[in-house]
Design an enzyme around this catalytic site. Structure first.
Site, mmCIF file in Angstrom:
data_model
loop_
_atom_site.group_PDB
_atom_site.id
_atom_site.type_symbol
_atom_site.label_atom_id
_atom_site.label_comp_id
_atom_site.label_asym_id
_atom_site.label_seq_id
_atom_site.Cartn_x
_atom_site.Cartn_y
_atom_site.Cartn_z
ATOM 1 C CG ASP A 7 -0.185 0.183 2.525
ATOM 2 O OD1 ASP A 7 1.037 -0.127 2.563
ATOM 3 O OD2 ASP A 7 -0.797 0.621 3.507
ATOM 4 C CB CYS A 60 -18.671 -5.453 -19.026
ATOM 5 S SG CYS A 60 -19.160 -7.086 -19.569
ATOM 6 C CG ASP A 71 -18.018 -10.891 -17.256
ATOM 7 O OD1 ASP A 71 -17.828 -11.238 -18.453
ATOM 8 O OD2 ASP A 71 -17.876 -9.716 -16.862
#
Lengths: 665, 665
Positions: free
Chosen positions: A156, A647, A473
């Site tokens: 991070d 999407c 997907d």
């Protein structure tokens, strides 16, 4: 770790040696014996334990030296100490040698001993606290009964003013940065000073030096300073010995994730070095080792609660944005809109990034995986997602061409499953490829290798190359349920669509029209009768059903599902010039899942008595399960460009409460 | 492998399907049901078995179709066949659908079935014979109860007229070449022709295509031809289906050894592809997979019987050669002399190569590992050792500098050992490195990776960098014994030397002289008294003893040895300008071991009553164990150049009778 070390007694020279608590010194009594000696006795101070060992027999030697033993070349003395010395050389062992005819000793050999305690300590029992000298700290095992410390890749960016990730530099700017690291404590106990010729060295194997960084905390009580002591280009560090019983504090960060050439384990060692004289090199007489595993990157399935929903704002998707916004507020999570200056006209939020997280007993934070796709959204993850306690990782192929299968609409993860006895408590990653036999498109190797190397969500390769866009997907998703199974798998089904249309036809609705009210469609009327009578379309969709079934069979096998775990959503496809499939009407399986709220592409199906029969059918399948269906019009803003709601969106979800180190891969 | 496949019944079109024996077809009876149907019955021919499955309940459907079931979307038909068809589509399943109020069926759906048997077969039970459809052929496990086929790297050269190894080309010149390969048989059973739209494809995963080669044997009975069908640049091969019950014969060769990026497993698949119509891509409906492990390269310890002894002939080693020759004839094995045109003045036969072997149930042959050292002997292994049933393998670093530690005097292997319960029935590889803490010389990574990747002789890293030359054979070797332990470990010991010299001094031989009769030494007299009174030498040799003891402790731990398994041979060292050690007199541990016959460097020790007291001492240690000591003068031809007998020789030994696949790594 060497726990037993050989020491040679000499006569003449006054010998000194350090004995590390918990280790043993084997002194060969025979080697130092003068010619003519036939037996010996041993005298020693209270701080030392001495055993006389010949082959497998062992006897304790009394301190006073009262007992005599025959001299045998196989005989050795085992010396050990269980208390640290307060002064150097304050313990002693003396060996007396006797000749043929008894009488006084004909010669002596002896050694002065200094007892020192050394322990490199970590959180090997995974309770978030560094314990004292855990006997299993040097190894790492999986499972609820497993052990071994855990390391986070410090990926991070706690400091807004640096460029790049925290693990890219060798500085610590804040306590926040420290909190991402694992604590390591070096505990020592002994006299004020080490005897001459000894020093302690902390080091990592060459092969681990680019995978781990170690910081030392100087004067922890007032005005701390953090010094980078191990890592890239720093293989070892001489530790200051402070005497008495001391605790030196270190912080350890991971520099890279497990990968095909890096299984994820790193080790750190402390050695006590001994030197005879100046010009002769030093030799380690004791080594203590700790092992860390770098925490894997973990994906979050639809069954986990949403935190933030990401979507792009582009010139033509205002209405879409509005509908997504109201859905997000229903599911009470946050909407994060990515605007034009950052998305540069790229609306495919799903494809540029994948959200996941990393987890250790002391810390857990989300990490975004950046796809090698690199569309207009290229800079979005680094510029807007990376930050304090939000990590970043990416994989870019060196030579391979990046294809549409590298977009992360082609990277999903199942909910937790059990497959004939084998549990996947974090689910299994799903990626789309081409048939094993064909040399079609496939996700680039560096990304696949990365996903496999994380180990805890064992990937399943599906077949998505039959689609123009080629993303998993487009034919499968998962919705959460409160029942035992916890979820259902939804799959696109051309068969279910034909079945529904035929039923409607039988009921006399053959002239019901599709695409009604959809602004800007081609004017010609599409009816149920037209669709059913189109022979080519029937055949193409039979082929599509076979491709879906091929995946359906793999998914049933690899996720341990039965028919009742699967719900077929009506869909139709058409085949393009390259023989690949694309959705004919908005593909409902490509939905966004926010707990029980589903944002489903509005199919614009045949209108019967004022209702879209596709919407009605899907509601009848899902709403009895307690799911809420909202149908979102994406036809002009996404569908026409070969994508749908899923999407165009991306969801950052809560992590699993389940601890990944309890998995048995 | 997919063993259960979904088939969609349609009405209207007459359906055909292939059913592979041993697999199951799940036909969804609900999807094909006409609107209004509430129940169904199933009729089928004798060749098919049909089960009606709803959730977890399953019932056998009688052939006559007498029984009716309620129509439920979760209900599927499980179809299977246990006999291959003699004609295409000669079996049939028909489903009748019934409406609300019973009566005659309102509609039908059905499928014509063709039963086909397909099995890709290998020697998965490791008895040297290819069995029929072994259920475990698709996986590989270690140990005496393990299973999975084995592959040899075809790294020998059966044809004198080709350059390079047999596995470098894609041709087969002789039966001998075939014998190095593993047999693989494709068994098929079915009607004379496959139904239209089906074909069989043999293929390897992309990642394995550079690791395995497959040849097809055309008309095996007269005038065979071998066709290269899979391997580099050949990912798949369409197999000719011949009908009836047929056996197609293939031969498989390994192309590379296990390595850090290649665990050693390769798989080969056969798939049956189905296509609906021309322009639509084909999809596999059945896949059978076999797995091979590439046999590891195995080293041979001193305890194995010698076959050939290799030694170089150089201008100044005529006498040495003579002595080696007589030793070899005593041990009745063969002497192979490498002459000047080939050794180009390089006498260090031990350092350029290491002999080992590879082993499969069907074949076993020796393989030489070529060191990256590449001295004058560079071309020797390829030019003179590689040949029919004598393989070759090498590893060369791309960037790393090659050091003396890359010579194979620094690569040895222990006899079989058991270390607290864990067995190493092929021994453990020993390589010399520097201390973990120091950045000293180390064997190059590519060679270490190769050695570790072989898995069956788990390497131990010792510390040899303290030596000028830096080879493990300068301080340790192993000799065979007939007792339970089967061997002793011999180690150089400066302590043993000082001890012996002091005893001799006490006995009044202080003036005994070393290096006597050794032609061409520096003239000054070296006596026991001189050696013992040299304080620097005492200290240097104490340091040397510590370095040796460090290794001694590791070896005791990693090989599970006790003091009585170790014999200390007297040795003295001196420290060079870089602080590294070299032998002061010929280093006896650096010996050649031919069964019970030992060729030991002649130490030229102090002469007492006409005898060298070092030789006498060593005889007294070894000859009671039944070993024969021959002392070979290597002082001017090897010792002066920092090597001894072992460095100047190399032994090709018999392989282990123990099968490596019985190891559990």
């Amino acid at each position: 770790m060497l726990r037993d070390r050989t020491l040679r007694l000499h006569y003449g020279s006054r010998m000194e040696a350090v004995c590390v608590l918990g280790t043993q010194i084997s002194a060969d009594v025979y080697g130092a014996a003068p010619a003519g000696a036939v037996s010996f006795s041993v005298k020693h101070t209270a701080g030392v334990q001495v055993e006389v060992v010949t082959d497998d027999q062992s006897q304790v030697a009394p301190a006073n030296g009262g007992k005599q033993w025959p001299l045998d070349h196989r005989t050795i003395l085992k010396l050990s100490m269980n208390k640290a010395s307060t002064e150097a050389n304050d313990d002693k062992v003396t060996v007396n040698y006797y000749g043929e005819n008894g009488g006084p000793p004909i010669d002596q050999a002896g050694v002065f001993l200094t007892g020192i305690g050394i322990s490199l300590d970590v959180d090997a029992d995974r309770d978030g606290v560094v314990e004292k000298n855990n006997p299993r700290k040097g190894t790492w095992t999986w499972g609820p009964d497993g052990h071994g410390a855990i390391l986070l890749v410090n990926c991070d960016k706690d400091n807004p003013f640096i460029s790049g990730l925290d693990c890219d530099d060798e500085k610590i700017f804040s306590k926040e940065d420290l909190r991402d690291m694992s604590r390591m404590i070096l505990r020592t106990e002994g006299p004020p000073r080490l005897p001459a010729g000894y020093e302690m060295v902390l080091y990592v194997p060459m092969s681990d030096s680019d995978k781990v960084g170690v910081f030392y905390v100087e004067n922890p009580f007032f005005g701390q300073r953090y010094i980078h002591v191990l890592g890239r280009r720093k293989l070892y560090h001489v530790v200051k010995y402070t005497g008495g019983s001391a605790e030196l504090e270190f912080f350890v960060e991971g520099l890279c994730f497990p990968d095909d050439t890096f299984p994820g384990l790193v080790s750190i060692n402390i050695s006590l070095l001994e030197s005879l004289t100046e010009e002769i090199p030093r030799a380690p007489i004791f080594t203590d080792t700790v092992v860390f595993r770098v925490a894997p990157w973990i994906m979050t399935p639809n069954t986990l609660a949403p935190v933030n929903v990401f979507v792009c704002s582009v010139k033509d998707n205002y209405l879409f944005l509005k509908e997504v916004k109201s859905l997000v507020s229903k599911a009470n999570c946050n909407l994060k809109v990515c605007y034009g200056y950052m998305n540069r006209g790229d609306r495919w939020m799903q494809d540029e990034i994948e959200f996941g997280y990393i987890h250790a007993p002391h810390k857990c934070f989300p990490v975004v995986l950046d796809s090698p796709r690199d569309g207009g959204l290229k800079n979005f993850p680094i510029k807007e997602i990376l930050g304090p306690d939000f990590g970043y990782v990416t994989r870019e192929p060196l030579f391979e061409v990046v294809t549409s299968l590298d977009s992360f609409g082609n990277l999903e993860v199942s909910p937790p499953v059990t497959v004939n006895g084998k549990a996947y408590p974090l689910g299994r990653i799903l990626i789309g490829s081409s048939f094993p036999t064909s040399a079609g498109r496939r996700m680039t190797k560096v990304v696949r290798d990365f996903l496999y190397a994380q180990q805890v969500q064992s990937p399943v390769e599906l077949y998505s190359d039959w689609l123009t866009v080629g993303h998993v997907d487009e034919f499968v998703t998962f919705v959460p349920l409160p029942d035992k199974k916890q979820f259902r798998m939804l799959m696109a089904s051309t068969l279910a669509c034909y079945k529904l249309f035929r039923e409607k036809q039988k009921e006399g609705h053959g002239e019901a029209t599709m695409f009604k009210g959809y602004s800007g469609t081609d004017t010609k009327r599409v009816t149920i009768n037209k669709v059913l009578s189109n022979e080519l379309m029937v055949q193409e969709n039979q082929y599509v059903q076979r491709c879906i079934d091929w995946n359906r069979d793999i998914l049933k096998k690899e996720l341990g599902l039965t028919e009742k775990d699967i719900i077929d959503l009506p869909a139709l496809f058409k085949i393009d010039k390259m023989g690949k499939a694309m959705a004919y009407f908005p593909n409902m399986v490509n939905m966004i899942v926010l707990s029980r709220d589903l944002g489903i592409p509005k199919p614009f199906g045949p209108i019967i008595e004022g209702d879209c029969c596709l919407e009605a059918h899907v509601r009848s399948l899902l709403e009895p399960l307690g799911l809420m269906c909202s149908f979102i019009d994406d036809i002009s803003s996404y569908h026409k460009m070969l994508g749908e709601v899923h999407c165009g969106t991306n969801v950052h979800r809560k992590p699993f409460s389940f601890k990944w180190w309890h998995v048995i891969p």
